[in-house]
Each structure stands twice: as structure tokens, then as C-alpha cells.
Design an enzyme around this catalytic site. Structure first.
Site, PDB file in Angstrom:
ATOM      1  N   GLY A  83       0.752  -1.225   0.039  1.00 23.02           N
ATOM      2  CA  GLY A  83       0.093  -0.133   0.017  1.00 23.02           C
ATOM      3  C   GLY A  83       0.798   1.241   0.057  1.00 23.02           C
ATOM      4  O   GLY A  83       1.793   1.120   0.523  1.00 23.02           O
ATOM      5  N   ARG A 147       1.211  -5.758  -4.960  1.00 24.85           N
ATOM      6  CA  ARG A 147       1.088  -6.598  -3.916  1.00 24.85           C
ATOM      7  C   ARG A 147       1.562  -8.209  -4.382  1.00 24.85           C
ATOM      8  O   ARG A 147       1.195  -8.916  -3.300  1.00 24.85           O
ATOM      9  CB  ARG A 147      -0.134  -6.499  -3.082  1.00 24.85           C
ATOM     10  CG  ARG A 147      -0.597  -5.395  -2.345  1.00 24.85           C
ATOM     11  CD  ARG A 147      -1.691  -5.593  -1.574  1.00 24.85           C
ATOM     12  NE  ARG A 147      -2.144  -4.116  -0.604  1.00 24.85           N
ATOM     13  CZ  ARG A 147      -1.747  -3.802   0.284  1.00 24.85           C
ATOM     14  NH1 ARG A 147      -0.765  -4.492   0.789  1.00 24.85           N
ATOM     15  NH2 ARG A 147      -2.148  -2.884   0.709  1.00 24.85           N
ATOM     16  N   ASP A 178       5.078  -7.851   5.446  1.00 27.98           N
ATOM     17  CA  ASP A 178       4.685  -8.994   4.345  1.00 27.98           C
ATOM     18  C   ASP A 178       6.097  -8.839   3.294  1.00 27.98           C
ATOM     19  O   ASP A 178       6.711  -9.595   3.158  1.00 27.98           O
ATOM     20  CB  ASP A 178       3.452  -8.906   3.611  1.00 27.98           C
ATOM     21  CG  ASP A 178       2.209  -9.587   4.437  1.00 27.98           C
ATOM     22  OD1 ASP A 178       2.817 -10.310   5.377  1.00 27.98           O
ATOM     23  OD2 ASP A 178       1.460  -9.067   4.434  1.00 27.98           O
ATOM     24  N   LYS A 204       7.898   0.580   5.518  1.00 30.92           N
ATOM     25  CA  LYS A 204       7.032   1.389   4.974  1.00 30.92           C
ATOM     26  C   LYS A 204       5.458   0.890   5.529  1.00 30.92           C
ATOM     27  O   LYS A 204       5.319  -0.228   5.373  1.00 30.92           O
ATOM     28  CB  LYS A 204       7.185   1.319   3.540  1.00 30.92           C
ATOM     29  CG  LYS A 204       5.958   1.956   2.880  1.00 30.92           C
ATOM     30  CD  LYS A 204       5.074   1.012   1.848  1.00 30.92           C
ATOM     31  CE  LYS A 204       4.332   0.066   2.499  1.00 30.92           C
ATOM     32  NZ  LYS A 204       3.454  -0.892   1.612  1.00 30.92           N
ATOM     33  N   THR A 205       4.776   1.484   5.839  1.00 26.11           N
ATOM     34  CA  THR A 205       3.302   1.334   5.989  1.00 26.11           C
ATOM     35  C   THR A 205       2.723   2.457   6.864  1.00 26.11           C
ATOM     36  O   THR A 205       3.105   2.733   8.018  1.00 26.11           O
ATOM     37  CB  THR A 205       2.868   0.029   6.715  1.00 26.11           C
ATOM     38  OG1 THR A 205       1.411  -0.158   6.775  1.00 26.11           O
ATOM     39  CG2 THR A 205       3.639  -0.113   7.938  1.00 26.11           C
ATOM     40  N   ASP A 207      -0.003   1.987   8.295  1.00 25.46           N
ATOM     41  CA  ASP A 207      -0.528   1.251   9.651  1.00 25.46           C
ATOM     42  C   ASP A 207       0.193   1.278  10.802  1.00 25.46           C
ATOM     43  O   ASP A 207      -0.082   1.192  11.911  1.00 25.46           O
ATOM     44  CB  ASP A 207      -0.885  -0.237   9.152  1.00 25.46           C
ATOM     45  CG  ASP A 207      -1.674  -0.397   8.200  1.00 25.46           C
ATOM     46  OD1 ASP A 207      -2.228   0.488   7.809  1.00 25.46           O
ATOM     47  OD2 ASP A 207      -2.030  -1.560   7.780  1.00 25.46           O
ATOM     48  N   TYR A 245     -25.739  14.805  14.881  1.00 25.86           N
ATOM     49  CA  TYR A 245     -25.610  13.568  14.150  1.00 25.86           C
ATOM     50  C   TYR A 245     -24.385  12.692  15.180  1.00 25.86           C
ATOM     51  O   TYR A 245     -23.513  13.286  15.899  1.00 25.86           O
ATOM     52  CB  TYR A 245     -24.757  13.590  12.982  1.00 25.86           C
ATOM     53  CG  TYR A 245     -25.540  14.286  11.817  1.00 25.86           C
ATOM     54  CD1 TYR A 245     -26.784  13.605  11.409  1.00 25.86           C
ATOM     55  CD2 TYR A 245     -25.169  15.466  11.276  1.00 25.86           C
ATOM     56  CE1 TYR A 245     -27.560  14.181  10.501  1.00 25.86           C
ATOM     57  CE2 TYR A 245     -26.097  16.062  10.211  1.00 25.86           C
ATOM     58  CZ  TYR A 245     -27.427  15.510   9.899  1.00 25.86           C
ATOM     59  OH  TYR A 245     -27.967  16.102   8.897  1.00 25.86           O
ATOM     60  N   GLY A 253      -5.954   0.644   8.789  1.00 27.52           N
ATOM     61  CA  GLY A 253      -5.104   0.041   9.615  1.00 27.52           C
ATOM     62  C   GLY A 253      -5.522  -1.457   9.691  1.00 27.52           C
ATOM     63  O   GLY A 253      -6.283  -1.696  10.514  1.00 27.52           O
ATOM     64  N   ARG A 254      -5.015  -1.997   8.794  1.00 27.43           N
ATOM     65  CA  ARG A 254      -5.443  -3.415   8.320  1.00 27.43           C
ATOM     66  C   ARG A 254      -5.491  -4.303   9.596  1.00 27.43           C
ATOM     67  O   ARG A 254      -6.458  -5.058   9.781  1.00 27.43           O
ATOM     68  CB  ARG A 254      -4.466  -3.959   7.285  1.00 27.43           C
ATOM     69  CG  ARG A 254      -5.134  -5.282   6.465  1.00 27.43           C
ATOM     70  CD  ARG A 254      -4.375  -5.433   5.405  1.00 27.43           C
ATOM     71  NE  ARG A 254      -2.743  -5.504   5.938  1.00 27.43           N
ATOM     72  CZ  ARG A 254      -1.850  -6.025   5.041  1.00 27.43           C
ATOM     73  NH1 ARG A 254      -2.015  -6.558   3.999  1.00 27.43           N
ATOM     74  NH2 ARG A 254      -0.433  -5.889   5.524  1.00 27.43           N
ATOM     75  N   GLU A 313     -10.313  -0.090  11.195  1.00 28.02           N
ATOM     76  CA  GLU A 313     -10.806  -0.991  10.079  1.00 28.02           C
ATOM     77  C   GLU A 313     -10.554  -2.380  10.637  1.00 28.02           C
ATOM     78  O   GLU A 313     -11.181  -3.569  10.190  1.00 28.02           O
ATOM     79  CB  GLU A 313     -10.467  -0.825   8.545  1.00 28.02           C
ATOM     80  CG  GLU A 313      -8.883  -1.123   8.575  1.00 28.02           C
ATOM     81  CD  GLU A 313      -8.310  -0.892   7.002  1.00 28.02           C
ATOM     82  OE1 GLU A 313      -9.053  -0.830   6.225  1.00 28.02           O
ATOM     83  OE2 GLU A 313      -7.169  -1.287   6.895  1.00 28.02           O
ATOM     84  N   ARG A 430      -2.989   8.097   2.380  1.00 26.67           N
ATOM     85  CA  ARG A 430      -1.686   7.386   2.134  1.00 26.67           C
ATOM     86  C   ARG A 430      -0.763   8.015   0.909  1.00 26.67           C
ATOM     87  O   ARG A 430       0.383   7.904   1.131  1.00 26.67           O
ATOM     88  CB  ARG A 430      -2.223   6.100   1.374  1.00 26.67           C
ATOM     89  CG  ARG A 430      -3.092   5.309   2.529  1.00 26.67           C
ATOM     90  CD  ARG A 430      -3.195   3.834   1.952  1.00 26.67           C
ATOM     91  NE  ARG A 430      -3.436   3.613   0.551  1.00 26.67           N
ATOM     92  CZ  ARG A 430      -3.643   2.251  -0.041  1.00 26.67           C
ATOM     93  NH1 ARG A 430      -3.421   1.341   0.801  1.00 26.67           N
ATOM     94  NH2 ARG A 430      -3.931   2.092  -1.330  1.00 26.67           N
TER      95      ARG A 430
HETATM   96  P1  FBP Z   1       0.367  -1.857   3.656  1.00 27.58           P
HETATM   97  O1  FBP Z   1       0.770  -2.674   4.943  1.00 27.58           O
HETATM   98  O2  FBP Z   1       0.895  -2.592   2.332  1.00 27.58           O
HETATM   99  O3  FBP Z   1       1.441  -0.596   3.724  1.00 27.58           O
HETATM  100  O4  FBP Z   1      -0.795  -1.227   3.291  1.00 27.58           O
HETATM  101  C1  FBP Z   1      -1.700  -0.969   4.289  1.00 27.58           C
HETATM  102  C2  FBP Z   1      -3.075  -0.398   3.897  1.00 27.58           C
HETATM  103  O5  FBP Z   1      -2.992   0.845   3.553  1.00 27.58           O
HETATM  104  C3  FBP Z   1      -4.038  -0.886   5.011  1.00 27.58           C
HETATM  105  O6  FBP Z   1      -4.102   0.224   5.901  1.00 27.58           O
HETATM  106  C4  FBP Z   1      -5.225  -1.052   4.029  1.00 27.58           C
HETATM  107  O7  FBP Z   1      -6.253  -1.921   4.852  1.00 27.58           O
HETATM  108  C5  FBP Z   1      -4.597  -1.738   2.923  1.00 27.58           C
HETATM  109  O8  FBP Z   1      -3.462  -1.300   2.643  1.00 27.58           O
HETATM  110  C6  FBP Z   1      -5.392  -1.506   1.590  1.00 27.58           C
HETATM  111  O9  FBP Z   1      -5.057  -2.203   0.763  1.00 27.58           O
HETATM  112  P2  FBP Z   1      -5.071  -1.762  -0.822  1.00 27.58           P
HETATM  113  O10 FBP Z   1      -4.413  -0.768  -1.187  1.00 27.58           O
HETATM  114  O11 FBP Z   1      -4.674  -3.130  -1.719  1.00 27.58           O
HETATM  115  O12 FBP Z   1      -6.554  -1.544  -1.043  1.00 27.58           O
END
Ligand code: FBP
Length: 555
Positions: A83, A147, A178, A204-205, A207, A245, A253-254, A313, A430
Site C-alpha cells: 500500500g 502486492r 509482508d 513502510k506502512t 498502519d 449527528y 489500519g489493516r 478497520e 496514503r
Molecule cells: P501496507 O501494509 O502494504 O502498507 O498497506 C496498508 C493499507 O493501507 C491498509 O491500511 C489497508 O487495509 C490496505 O493497505 C488496503 O490495501 P489496498 O491498497 O490493496 O486496497
């Protein structure tokens, strides 16, 4: 390429601030070698998998005469993997500048579209003309990302062909846990095949879950959380203005909830759910719903039919019954991939999957709104992860909360009214303009990667430390990739992987948040931090995240 105007034009000229140690000539920076290292777990299994690269020492650069540095021309390859995260371009700029500083004849090749670019030999030379157009910019569009996981024998073989054909001396992999796992596997493979190509990883990430004692943070986190905090802060202000509301904001944040925790620390919403806590307390989805409803009722009693809830998320994977469901779905989907590919339509796929799942899991899936159960069976990413960015957990919660409140109303417990709005902030964060922190950090990471290469290191992650200090005082070195690894279940099999850093419930960032959350639930103590600033007083433009501040400061 994206059109360049306004701020971007000005930012192109920004000169990232390198740590002092990296500013000297390369022959006056020497590596200090530490003790052999272990791993984050499963040491014996990892020793066996990584026979050639396991156990290397931590490396720290210091001032001193270095006669062994490689002065011969080299060809380096770079790939962006996974990502997007703000600062990726600056890692490449740092690599380029360091390569040219070492030897004008050094070359940098960029693999296109992520790791598949390595497999299929899709690449281009990155020249000064190209590099200069991307300095300090967001995005990964200079060479693209992907990916693809290099995992089959054939993919390794093809990678080898590309590396040999292009005479690549060093490969720099910019990626998350990964992708850096993949970097370790490649380094081991090259060593086994007696290929001299060195492999260096870059953390990098957005998250923020690629960190440990040695790696203080991954790049992109700082910028992403500042963007989300701006947006969430704006919503807090809107809530306070309109008072009508309840906003449910799902944040990227996977797996880990670092982003949600940081945004909560920056904006003070009424509720922020932290997945890791949900897991530890074994909260079911109805416990989570009860917890939110309790706040809604209390606020309604105080005449406040409004509020802000942050939802990570990855929450869904932390709720025990869903964790179990997703684990089983992953296995069933991995084992029946071919058959599932032949089936059209989500309904039909679900019917097939139901025949392979235990009854309680089938019942759970059937109890979910149709959209959510369909989102749960979307294709996994190449690393076997469920794509949580496409699961609308916030909508599931809203639906369940409304049902519960109806029930409470019937019994006279709830007297308010709820209008709920859902949001998902993910892709917005991002590719933003890297904050000053990410601009400097990424440039240093790339620059330092070259220093590791010139000193002959392979299977290391570029490490820049002491990040709570000003950039000139940051330190530089390398961390063995295997030191961060353990064995985990992926695609139905045990695999070596870099251990994800989840939110530490005993850590300072979570403790600070939990000490204030009872108050936040009922009071309106919102903060609207505003947009990232690039020029102005240092306390604003150089502000680090609350997470980094609390994790690394001694106080
Ligand atoms: P990375 O771990 O590869 O940096 O990606 C994180 C992320 O941005 C997550 O927060 C999100 O769930 C996911 O990528 C989304 O993936 P995609 O870009 O394939 O839709």
C-alpha cells in the site's frame, strides 16, 4: 505524472535534513558491529529456514575511517511494494543521491508496478531528470507499486533471471511486514544460489505496525494520521456546531489499531475502539455495541444526541467470533481456490462456503447483513490477508446499535434519537504530501540503505533511530530482517513472517488514552488539529506523533 503546481512546486526545492552522521564522506563513516541476534519467536524453525542469513548482528554507523567501503560502480534496483505511504518517492531520492555521492557511475533501476516488476523484468533507469520531478512529493507513481508476493519456485527463478540479466548488485525493497518478509526470503535465496546481490528493506506502512525495539516507526504513519486527524477533527467541530449527528468513522489500519489510537490522541472523540483491547477482553460484537449504546444513552440523557466514534478497520478481526470466522474462511478459501474461482456471484459462493464451515460459523455469517457477509468472502490479498478496507464494519455497528437502541427505547432506557453517519478514511491519507517528519525520515532511510550496501550488508532493514530528536541528531544503522520474524499461519500454512506490532495495552500511548476516555465519552473535549503545516514555527511543522512521543520519551 501528476501536474505540478502551487505547494508542490515549492516543495520540490525542499532539502531534506539528513542526520549529521550521514552527511560525512562515506569513507569516514564506519559500521560498529553488535552481537549476533535471535528472532521474535520460533528461533529454531527460523534458523532452519534461513540457514544463510539468520543471526546477523545489529549495525550502527559512527564516525571513523572506513577503508573497506565499496568504491566500484554498482547497479542498484528499487521496488515499492504494498500500500502507498507518504514519502516513498523520497526514499528513492535518498537512494539516488547517496549512490551518486558514492560514485557518479552508480546506477539506479526502478522496478515497475511492485514485485511483479522484478519477476517479469519490467524496469526503467531512474535518472536525475526523473528523480528531480518527484522530490518531497506524495504517492508511489514514480514507479508504481503492487502486492505480488514472490513465493513460487518459478517466481524465484524468474527473479534470479532479472537480477542476473540486469547485473543488479543490490535490491532495495520498500515495504511493510509482508514485503520485508519477502526481502528476507530473497536474501536467503540469493545466498543459497551463490548470487552476490544484496537485499535491504525499508520500513513502510501507514498502519504503523512495522516497528519494534530497533525500528521506531514505519514511514507514512506520521502523514496519514495527521491527515485523518485533520478530517476527524473537522467532523468533531461539525458535530459541536450542528449537534445532531453521531458520526462513525472507520480508519485504515489493516490489523493494528495504531492509527485509530493516534487519531484519538490528536482529536479526543467520544469513543475510539481499540481492536487489541477488544481481543484481550474477549468482547463479542454485542459487548462492543452495548459499550457504544451506553455512551449514546448517557449523552442523550445530558441532551447530547451527537458524538464521534472511531472504529479501526481491523476491528472485525479482533472480535473473537469474527476472528474465528475469518480464520476458517481463509483456510476454506485457500483450500478451495480453484472451485471458488469457477463460481459466479457472491450468493452462490457463500452457499458453497457454507458446506465447508462449522454450523456456528455458518449461523454467524447468515446473521450478518448481506453486504457484510459478501465483503467477508472477497478475494484475499496475495499474502492471504482478508481485505478489511472493503468490510464496512462501521455500517454493521450502526445497524446493530440502531436495533439495540430501539429495544432500549421500548423499555424506557433510551429517550434520545439517533441520526448516524458513516465515514471511511483510508485512501485519503496514503498519498498526501509527506509531512516534514516523513520527508526527512524517508530520505534518510534511503540514503542509509546505500551506506549499508556499500559496506557489504545484506538481509538488513535500514534503521534510522532517535526520532524524537531533531533530524540532525538521528542515528543510522541496520537491523537483521530475521531478528523481527516468527512463524504465523498464512493461507492455511505455517510461514515465516515479520511479527506485526499491535497496540501494546501496557504501553504509554494506550494508557494515556484510557486515562481520559471516561471523560471523553460524556464531555465535549474535541480537538481540531487542522491541516499538516510545512512552513512555520517548529513546534507545529516538526511535531511528531503522540505515539512516537509517548513510546520513545523517557518521561
Ligand atoms: P501496507 O501494509 O502494504 O502498507 O498497506 C496498508 C493499507 O493501507 C491498509 O491500511 C489497508 O487495509 C490496505 O493497505 C488496503 O490495501 P489496498 O491498497 O490493496 O486496497
Amino acid at each position: 505524472m501528476v501536474n505540478i503546481s502551487g505547494l508542490q512546486k515549492v516543495r520540490l526545492k525542499y532539502k531534506p535534513e539528513l542526520p549529521l552522521i550521514l552527511r560525512s564522506s562515506f569513507s569516514s563513516i564506519k559500521p560498529v558491529i553488535g552481537k549476533p541476534t535471535g528472532s521474535a519467536g520460533d528461533e529454531n524453525k527460523l534458523k532452519n529456514i534461513f540457514k544463510n542469513i539468520f543471526g546477523k548482528p545489529v549495525v550502527t554507523f559512527t564516525k571513523g575511517k572506513n577503508t573497506k567501503i565499496n568504491k566500484k560502480p554498482i547497479i542498484a534496483g528499487v521496488v515499492l511494494s504494498g500500500g502507498q505511504a507518504a514519502g516513498g518517492h523520497n526514499v528513492i531520492c535518498g537512494i539516488f543521491d547517496a549512490l551518486k555521492k558514492a560514485n557518479k557511475k552508480n546506477k539506479l533501476l526502478g522496478f515497475l508496478g511492485g514485485p511483479s516488476g522484478i519477476i517479469y523484468g519490467k524496469l526503467k533507469e531512474l535518472t536525475k531528470d526523473i528523480i528531480d520531478k518527484y522530490r518531497n512529493t506524495g504517492g508511489f507513481d514514480m514507479i508504481g507499486s503492487g502486492r505480488t508476493k514472490i513465493e513460487t519456485e518459478e517466481q524465484f527463478q524468474k527473479t534470479k533471471e532479472t537480477i542476473l540479466k540486469n547485473k543488479i548488485d543490490a535490491l532495495i525493497i520498500i515495504g511493510g511486514d509482508d514485503s520485508n518478509t519477502n526481502a528476507a526470503l530473497l536474501a536467503e535465496y540469493f545466498a543459497k544460489e551463490k548470487i552476490n546481490t544484496q537485499v535491504i528493506g525499508i520500513p513502510k506502512t501507514i498502519d504503523g505496525d512495522l516497528k519494534n525495539e530497533e525500528i521506531e516507526t514505519s514511514f507514512g504513519f506520521d502523514t496519514a494520521v495527521k491527515i485523518y486527524a485533520e478530517l476527524a477533527g473537522n467532523i468533531c467541530r461539525d458535530v459541536l456546531s450542528a449537534k445532531k449527528y453521531w458520526h462513525f468513522i472507520r480508519l485504515m489500519g489493516r490489523s493494528a489499531s495504531h492509527i485509530t489510537l493516534e487519531v484519538a490522541l490528536q482529536t479526543h472523540p467520544n469513543i475510539a475502539l481499540i481492536g487489541e483491547e477488544v481481543l484481550e477482553k474477549k468482547l463479542t460484537v454485542s459487548d462492543v455495541v452495548d459499550f457504544i449504546c451506553d455512551a449514546i444513552v448517557k449523552r442523550a440523557n445530558a441532551g447530547k444526541n451527537y458524538g464521534v466514534v472511531l472504529v479501526p478497520e481491523g476491528l472485525i478481526e479482533f472480535i473473537p467470533e469474527f476472528k474465528e470466522l475469518i480464520k476458517n474462511l481463509n483456510e476454506v478459501m485457500a483450500k478451495n481456490e480453484e472451485e471458488l474461482n469457477k463460481i459466479d456471484g457472491a450468493k452462490e459462493k457463500k452457499e458453497f462456503i457454507y458446506t465447508k464451515l462449522a454450523e456456528n460459523l455458518v449461523n454467524l455469517m447468515k446473521s450478518l447483513p448481506d453486504d457484510i457477509s459478501s465483503q467477508l468472502i472477497l478475494d484475499r490479498d496475495p499474502h492471504g490477508n482478508v481485505v478489511v478496507s472493503q468490510i464496512e464494519t462501521e455500517k454493521l455497528l450502526i445497524e446493530m446499535i440502531k436495533t439495540k437502541l430501539k429495544e432500549m427505547k421500548k423499555h424506557g432506557i433510551y429517550k434520545g434519537k439517533i441520526s448516524a453517519i458513516s465515514h471511511f478514511f483510508g485512501y485519503e491519507g496514503r498519498c498526501g504530501f509527506p509531512s516534514n517528519f516523513d520527508t526527512n525520515y524517508t530520505y534518510a532511510l534511503g540514503f542509509n540503505a546505500v551506506l549499508l550496501i556499500l559496506n557489504g550488508f545484506t538481509s538488513y532493514m535500514s534503521a534510522i533511530k532517535d526520532l524524537i530528536k531533531s533530524p540532525s541528531k538521528w542515528t543510522a544503522g541496520g537491523i537483521p530482517l530475521t531478528m523481527m520474524m516468527n512463524i504465523e499461519r498464512r493461507k492455511g500454512e505455517d510461514k515465516p513472517v515479520i511479527k506485526k506490532a499491535l497496540v501494546d495495552l501496557n504501553g504509554k500511548p494506550f494508557k494515556v488514552f484510557s486515562s481520559m476516555r471516561d471523560k471523553l465519552k460524556v464531555e465535549d473535549d474535541y480537538i481540531s488539529p487542522g491541516p499538516i503545516q510545512y512552513f512555520g514555527p517548529s513546534e507545529i511543522v516538526d511535531k511528531i506523533t503522540e505515539t512516537l512521543k509517548y513510546e520513545r520519551s523517557k518521561k
